[in-house]
Motif scaffolding. Structure first.
Motif, mmCIF file in Angstrom:
data_model
loop_
_atom_site.group_PDB
_atom_site.id
_atom_site.type_symbol
_atom_site.label_atom_id
_atom_site.label_comp_id
_atom_site.label_asym_id
_atom_site.label_seq_id
_atom_site.Cartn_x
_atom_site.Cartn_y
_atom_site.Cartn_z
ATOM 1 N N MET A 178 0.685 -1.166 -0.154
ATOM 2 C CA MET A 178 -0.057 0.143 -0.018
ATOM 3 C C MET A 178 1.124 1.229 -0.107
ATOM 4 O O MET A 178 0.654 2.451 -0.628
ATOM 5 N N GLY A 179 2.126 1.163 0.658
ATOM 6 C CA GLY A 179 2.919 2.361 0.553
ATOM 7 C C GLY A 179 3.616 2.461 -0.837
ATOM 8 O O GLY A 179 3.587 3.924 -1.109
ATOM 9 N N ILE A 180 3.740 1.562 -1.546
ATOM 10 C CA ILE A 180 4.233 1.812 -2.930
ATOM 11 C C ILE A 180 2.951 2.381 -3.759
ATOM 12 O O ILE A 180 3.171 3.181 -4.464
ATOM 13 N N LEU A 181 1.791 1.788 -3.501
ATOM 14 C CA LEU A 181 0.713 2.515 -4.329
ATOM 15 C C LEU A 181 0.513 3.941 -3.969
ATOM 16 O O LEU A 181 0.116 4.500 -4.945
ATOM 17 N N TRP A 182 0.812 4.227 -3.024
ATOM 18 C CA TRP A 182 0.336 5.529 -2.507
ATOM 19 C C TRP A 182 1.270 6.503 -2.978
ATOM 20 O O TRP A 182 1.196 7.530 -3.628
ATOM 21 N N SER A 183 2.765 6.263 -3.175
ATOM 22 C CA SER A 183 3.766 7.031 -3.556
ATOM 23 C C SER A 183 3.307 7.275 -5.169
ATOM 24 O O SER A 183 3.620 8.176 -5.862
ATOM 25 N N LYS A 184 2.943 6.065 -5.784
ATOM 26 C CA LYS A 184 2.679 6.291 -7.302
ATOM 27 C C LYS A 184 1.469 6.860 -7.584
ATOM 28 O O LYS A 184 1.405 7.637 -8.573
ATOM 29 N N ALA A 185 0.510 6.695 -6.921
ATOM 30 C CA ALA A 185 -0.688 7.562 -6.978
ATOM 31 C C ALA A 185 -0.442 8.983 -6.649
ATOM 32 O O ALA A 185 -1.154 9.755 -7.434
ATOM 33 N N ARG A 186 0.259 9.389 -5.843
ATOM 34 C CA ARG A 186 0.398 10.855 -5.556
ATOM 35 C C ARG A 186 1.293 11.357 -6.880
ATOM 36 O O ARG A 186 1.280 12.460 -7.104
ATOM 37 N N SER A 187 2.282 10.357 -7.635
ATOM 38 C CA SER A 187 2.847 11.025 -8.631
ATOM 39 C C SER A 187 2.075 10.824 -9.933
ATOM 40 O O SER A 187 2.759 11.228 -11.103
ATOM 41 N N GLY A 188 0.892 10.700 -10.060
ATOM 42 C CA GLY A 188 -0.204 10.708 -10.985
ATOM 43 C C GLY A 188 -0.197 9.584 -11.872
ATOM 44 O O GLY A 188 -0.747 9.574 -12.976
ATOM 45 N N ASP A 189 0.123 8.179 -11.503
ATOM 46 C CA ASP A 189 0.002 6.864 -12.076
ATOM 47 C C ASP A 189 -1.698 6.736 -11.653
ATOM 48 O O ASP A 189 -1.898 6.490 -10.690
ATOM 49 N N ILE A 190 -2.490 6.706 -12.530
ATOM 50 C CA ILE A 190 -3.866 6.583 -12.695
ATOM 51 C C ILE A 190 -4.133 5.087 -12.113
ATOM 52 O O ILE A 190 -5.254 4.808 -11.508
ATOM 53 N N LYS A 191 -3.534 4.193 -12.611
ATOM 54 C CA LYS A 191 -3.582 2.793 -12.343
ATOM 55 C C LYS A 191 -3.538 2.847 -10.824
ATOM 56 O O LYS A 191 -4.216 1.848 -9.925
ATOM 57 N N SER A 192 -2.449 3.249 -10.200
ATOM 58 C CA SER A 192 -2.139 2.981 -8.665
ATOM 59 C C SER A 192 -3.169 3.587 -8.029
ATOM 60 O O SER A 192 -3.639 3.111 -7.023
ATOM 61 N N GLN A 193 -3.706 4.850 -8.267
ATOM 62 C CA GLN A 193 -4.693 5.811 -7.874
ATOM 63 C C GLN A 193 -6.041 4.863 -7.753
ATOM 64 O O GLN A 193 -6.650 4.771 -6.686
ATOM 65 N N LEU A 194 -6.136 4.103 -8.562
ATOM 66 C CA LEU A 194 -7.609 3.287 -8.954
ATOM 67 C C LEU A 194 -7.311 2.143 -7.840
ATOM 68 O O LEU A 194 -8.158 1.936 -6.956
ATOM 69 N N TYR A 195 -6.452 1.613 -8.055
ATOM 70 C CA TYR A 195 -6.007 0.418 -7.067
ATOM 71 C C TYR A 195 -5.899 0.791 -5.695
ATOM 72 O O TYR A 195 -6.548 -0.178 -4.880
ATOM 73 N N TYR A 196 -5.436 1.808 -5.439
ATOM 74 C CA TYR A 196 -5.436 2.313 -4.026
ATOM 75 C C TYR A 196 -6.591 2.679 -3.379
ATOM 76 O O TYR A 196 -7.243 2.155 -2.135
ATOM 77 N N MET A 197 -7.655 3.240 -4.132
ATOM 78 C CA MET A 197 -8.735 3.501 -3.839
ATOM 79 C C MET A 197 -9.684 2.265 -3.513
ATOM 80 O O MET A 197 -10.515 2.215 -2.780
ATOM 81 N N MET A 198 -9.472 1.387 -4.551
ATOM 82 C CA MET A 198 -10.419 0.043 -4.274
ATOM 83 C C MET A 198 -9.990 -0.997 -3.422
ATOM 84 O O MET A 198 -10.550 -1.487 -2.668
ATOM 85 N N LEU A 199 -8.500 -0.693 -2.946
ATOM 86 C CA LEU A 199 -8.093 -1.745 -1.935
ATOM 87 C C LEU A 199 -8.012 -1.333 -0.490
ATOM 88 O O LEU A 199 -7.848 -2.054 0.719
#
Length: 434
Positions: A355-376
Motif C-alpha cells: 500500500m505504501g508503494i501504491l500511495w507514492s505512485k498514486a501521488r505521482s499521477g499514476d492513474i492505475k495506482s490511484q484506482l488500485y489504492y482507492m479500491m484496496l
C-alpha cells in the motif's frame, strides 16, 4: 487497564491524531487503520477488560500481538513509501501519453455494465430468498461480479477529474447510484466507505484537494457510530421504515456499554487457543479463501469444490470452548496468528508495504495506482476487522479486471506520436494542469 492495552491505546491514539493534525493524511493506510481501530476495535477491547468475562483467554496475549501487527503496518507502509519516492508529475498530458483515454473510458463503461448486471441478478435472486437463508450458489457469484460496478464507476470518476468529460461523469454517477439502495436501506458500511473514499481520494490525487478539519471531525465521529452499530442500524431501518440518517441519530443515544464485543472477543479466544495448542494453519486460510471466491460450486459441484479445499485439523483446538457469536468475524489478528503464530505480523507488514508503494505512485499521477489504492483501502481495513485472507483473495479479480482495462488502453505507439481523442477534446484543461 492492563499495561498491554494501555500501550495499544496510546499507539493507536498517536497514529489517529495525525488525521486531525494533517487531514491530507487521513486516507494513508496506517492513519486510516488507526482511526478504524480506535472506533471499532478498541471499544470492544476496553469492554472485555472492564467486564473480565474473557480473562480465562488471557486477553493480554491478544493486545501484545495487536501492538506487533500495528507496528509492522506502520513500518511496512513507511518502507514502501521510501522505496517509491513521490514525484510531482500529475497531468493530463502525461496520462494521455501512457494510455488511450477513449479506451480507458470504454473499459470503465464495460466494467460498469458487467458489474451492474451482477447487481441486477443479485437483487432479483435475493427477492426470492427466505429471511435468514444463506447467500450461496449463483447469488454469491453475482455478488462477486457486482464488485466490477464500483471499479468501473471509480475509473470513470478519475477520468472525469482528469479530463472534465461529462460522459465519464455520467457513467460514474450511474454506477454509484445503483449502489445507493444498499447504502440507504441496508446500511452496508464497506460500500458506504468506498463511495466516500473514491470521491475524496479522487479529488486529492488529481486536484490536490483534501478534507478540511471542519468536515473531517464530524465525518469521523459519524463513521465511528455507523461502524460500531451497523447491525443495529440495519435492523432499525427495516423495522421502522427509516432512513440511514434517522437510524444513526436514534442509535447514537443508546448505551454503548451494553453492546457486545463479538469480533474482538472471538479473536482473543482464537489467539489464546492457538497459543495453548500450538496448532497453526500456515497458508491454509489463504488458499481456501481463493477456492471460495473463484470456484463456483453451482458450476463445478459442491463436492468437487469441497475436495479442492484443505481441511483444517482442529482436533486439539476443539477441546477448548472458544468465544464466538453467530455472524461475527474473528479479526485479521486472529487468522494471521492462527496461521503463522507471531510471524503472522509479517502479513501486515507485506500488505502495508504494498500500500505504501501504491500511495507514492498514486501521488505521482499514476492513474492505475490511484484506482488500485482507492479500491484496496477498504479491503485493507477489513484486514483488521475480518481477516487478512480477504486482501489476497480479492487481488486476482482486481488485477484481471482493472489490469485488463489498462493493458487494453495502453499506448502502443512511441510516446509523443499519438494523443487520444479524449485528450485533444480537452486541450485547455491539459494546459491548465501544467
Amino acid at each position: 487497564m492492563s499495561i498491554e492495552l494501555t500501550s495499544l491505546t496510546a499507539m493507536v491514539a498517536l497514529l489517529a491524531i495525525v488525521a486531525v493534525l494533517r487531514p491530507a493524511m487521513l486516507f494513508e493506510y496506517p492513519v486510516a487503520a488507526s482511526v478504524l481501530i480506535w472506533s471499532f476495535i478498541l471499544p470492544q477491547a476496553w469492554r472485555i477488560e472492564a467486564s473480565g468475562d474473557l480473562n480465562d483467554f488471557e486477553p493480554t496475549l491478544a493486545w501484545g500481538y495487536m501492538i506487533l501487527c500495528i507496528s509492522c503496518t506502520a513500518i511496512g507502509y513507511w518502507a514502501g513509501r521510501v522505496r517509491t519516492p513521490t514525484t510531482s508529475h500529475n497531468s493530463l498530458e502525461q496520462l494521455s501519453q501512457r494510455y488511450d483515454l477513449n479506451k480507458l473510458f470504454y473499459g470503465a463503461v464495460a466494467l460498469t455494465i458487467v458489474g451492474g448486471s451482477g447487481v441486477f441478478l443479485m437483487y432479483r435472486m435475493a427477492a426470492t430468498l427466505k429471511v435468514g437463508e444463506a447467500w450461496t450458489g449463483p447469488i454469491a457469484f453475482y455478488a462477486f461480479v457486482a464488485q466490477l460496478l464500483i471499479y468501473g464507476a471509480s475509473l470513470a470518476w478519475l477520468l472525469y477529474l482528469y479530463t472534465g468529460d461529462k460522459k465519464a461523469l455520467i457513467v460514474s454517477i450511474l454506477g454509484f447510484c445503483v449502489n445507493l439502495p444498499a447504502v440507504l436501506f441496508a446500511a452496508r458500511r464497506e460500500l458506504t466507505f468506498i463511495i466516500v473514499v473514491v470521491f475524496l481520494l479522487g479529488l486529492f490525487f488529481v486536484k490536490k484537494k483534501s478534507v478540511s478539519r471542519l468536515i473531517l471531525v464530524p465525518m469521523v465521529l459519524a463513521g465511528g457510530i455507523f461502524i460500531n452499530n451497523a447491525g443495529t442500524i440495519r435492523s432499525f431501518i427495516v423495522n421502522n421504515d427509516a432512513s440511514l440518517i434517522g437510524a444513526i441519530a436514534a442509535n447514537a443515544d443508546q448505551d454503548t456499554a451494553a453492546k457486545e464485543f463479538s469480533e474482538v472477543g472471538s479473536g482473543v479466544s482464537d489467539i489464546a487457543i492457538s497459543q495453548w495448542t500450538e496448532q497453526y494453519d500456515l497458508l491454509t486460510p489463504y488458499y481456501n479463501g481463493l477456492i471460495n471466491l473463484y470456484i463456483p460450486a453451482f458450476i463445478v459441484g459442491p463436492d468437487f469444490k469441497k475436495q479442492l479445499k484443505v481441511k483444517r485439523d482442529d482436533y486439539e483446538q476443539s477441546k477448548y470452548e472458544s468465544f464466538s457469536r453467530g455472524g461475527a468475524t474473528h479479526t485479521g489478528f486472529a487468522d494471521s496468528f492462527q496461521s503463522l503464530h507471531y510471524f503472522g505480523c509479517l502479513i501486515f507488514l507485506v500488505i502495508a508495504y504494498f500500500m505504501g508503494i501504491l500511495w507514492s505512485k498514486a501521488r505521482s499521477g499514476d492513474i492505475k495506482s490511484q484506482l488500485y489504492y482507492m479500491m484496496l483501502i477498504s479491503v485493507c481495513l477489513k484486514v483488521f476487522t475480518e481477516s487478512t485472507s480477504v486482501f489476497f483473495s480479492i487481488l486476482p479479480l482486481m488485477f484481471l479486471s482493472m489490469g485488463g482495462v489498462f493493458w487494453y488502453a495502453r499506448q502502443r505507439k512511441p510516446s509523443g506520436q499519438h494523443v487520444s481523442t479524449l485528450a485533444e477534446m480537452h486541450r485547455p484543461l491539459r494546459d491548465a494542469h501544467r
